[in-house]
Design an enzyme around this catalytic site. Structure first.
Site, PDB file in Angstrom:
ATOM      1  N   SER A   1      -8.873  27.574  25.665  1.00  0.00           N
ATOM      2  CA  SER A   1      -8.153  26.303  25.492  1.00  0.00           C
ATOM      3  C   SER A   1      -7.454  25.862  26.780  1.00  0.00           C
ATOM      4  CB  SER A   1      -7.129  26.482  24.366  1.00  0.00           C
ATOM      5  OG  SER A   1      -6.135  25.493  24.452  1.00  0.00           O
TER       6      SER A   1
HETATM    7  C1  GSF Z   1      -3.180  19.604  22.723  1.00  0.00           C
HETATM    8  C2  GSF Z   1      -3.358  20.904  21.970  1.00  0.00           C
HETATM    9  C3  GSF Z   1      -4.704  20.998  21.271  1.00  0.00           C
HETATM   10  O1  GSF Z   1      -5.281  19.990  20.846  1.00  0.00           O
HETATM   11  C4  GSF Z   1      -1.214  20.318  24.099  1.00  0.00           C
HETATM   12  O2  GSF Z   1      -0.736  21.384  23.723  1.00  0.00           O
HETATM   13  O3  GSF Z   1      -1.218  19.987  25.293  1.00  0.00           O
HETATM   14  N1  GSF Z   1      -1.611  17.986  23.596  1.00  0.00           N
HETATM   15  C5  GSF Z   1      -1.751  19.325  23.064  1.00  0.00           C
HETATM   16  N2  GSF Z   1      -5.227  22.236  21.158  1.00  0.00           N
HETATM   17  C6  GSF Z   1      -6.482  22.448  20.467  1.00  0.00           C
HETATM   18  C7  GSF Z   1      -7.275  23.544  21.147  1.00  0.00           C
HETATM   19  S1  GSF Z   1      -8.037  22.989  22.527  1.00  0.00           S
HETATM   20  O4  GSF Z   1      -8.856  21.902  22.305  1.00  0.00           O
HETATM   21  O5  GSF Z   1      -7.549  23.404  23.638  1.00  0.00           O
HETATM   22  C8  GSF Z   1      -6.173  22.933  19.037  1.00  0.00           C
HETATM   23  O6  GSF Z   1      -5.276  23.725  18.841  1.00  0.00           O
HETATM   24  N3  GSF Z   1      -6.914  22.453  18.059  1.00  0.00           N
HETATM   25  C9  GSF Z   1      -6.800  22.876  16.710  1.00  0.00           C
HETATM   26  C10 GSF Z   1      -6.233  21.813  15.819  1.00  0.00           C
HETATM   27  O7  GSF Z   1      -6.249  22.036  14.603  1.00  0.00           O
HETATM   28  O8  GSF Z   1      -5.769  20.763  16.333  1.00  0.00           O
END
Ligand code: GSF
Length: 222
Positions: A12
């Site tokens: 991630s």
């Molecule tokens: C994005 C976090 C995110 O979407 C940040 O922390 O900077 N703006 C936030 N994380 C994804 C994983 S990834 O694409 O890196 C995530 O946790 N997705 C699972 C979900 O259920 O949203």
């Protein structure tokens, strides 16, 4: 100092922005893996920590903070020996904040996730050129930000570099950055790669994510 726990996975990008910041500040922390593919982020335990069920989440002495941008700014404010990575000067901080919001919206969601989510989770292997154009737009803007400075928010390494390198080093798995087209971005990537903790905190996870893109054998369509 409270006990720091980072919840996430190396693949991630926002988790890697936190790993880079933790390493740059030389902070001890426990790294707890959250397996998104197995839905661990949707478990009752994780939702109690972060109802938005995203990684990364940081635990500091029983408090839970999420969104990588909030986490990395917090870490420097609370634990930085100085303000170099997140300058207190109002104008300098405004530039860092702008880059962080840019990463959060235009880069991570608008360019990267817009392509990678359908690719990794919806089994779509055709990427429309219009989505690739969003990535090109990001590379061009970044080239402009870096026109007169070695780092994305100026003459100094900041958390904005950590945030942006985490996504850019992943986006290259979708669209390569040619040195001839983006000389400043290429030089910045090389500069970031020289950080002593870069391999462990970012390169390893970026390679993993790129491997996942490549295994989908995607094609770009008009
Ligand atoms: C994005 C976090 C995110 O979407 C940040 O922390 O900077 N703006 C936030 N994380 C994804 C994983 S990834 O694409 O890196 C995530 O946790 N997705 C699972 C979900 O259920 O949203």
């Amino acid at each position: 100092m409270g006990k720091l726990v980072l919840y996430g996975i190396d693949a991630s990008p926002p988790v890697r922005a936190c790993l880079l910041t933790l390493k740059a500040l030389d902070l001890p922390f426990e790294y707890k893996q959250v397996n998104l593919l197995q839905g661990e982020h949707l478990s009752k335990e994780y939702l109690a920590k972060n109802p938005q069920h995203t990684v990364p989440t940081l635990e500091d002495d029983g408090h839970f903070i999420w969104d990588s941008h909030a986490i990395i700014a917090y870490l420097v404010r609370k634990y930085g020996k100085d303000d170099k990575l997140y300058p207190k000067d109002f104008l300098q901080r405004a530039v860092v904040d702008q880059r962080l919001h840019f990463e959060s919206s235009v880069v991570f969601v608008g360019a990267l996730r817009n392509i990678t989510y359908p690719l990794l989770f919806l089994n779509e292997t055709k990427i429309p050129q219009s989505k690739i154009d969003n990535v090109i737009n990001v590379y061009k803007l970044l080239e402009t930000f870096l026109q007169n400075h070695p780092y994305v928010a100026g003459d100094q390494l900041t958390i904005a570099d950590f945030s942006l390198i985490s996504t850019i080093s992943s986006a290259v798995g979708i669209l390569e950055i040619k040195e001839s087209e983006y000389p400043k971005v290429s030089a910045w990537i090389k500069r970031m790669e020289k950080l002593p903790y870069y391999q462990e905190a970012n390169a390893k996870g970026a390679e993993m994510l790129i491997g996942m893109f490549k295994s989908k054998n995607f094609t770009i369509v008009p």
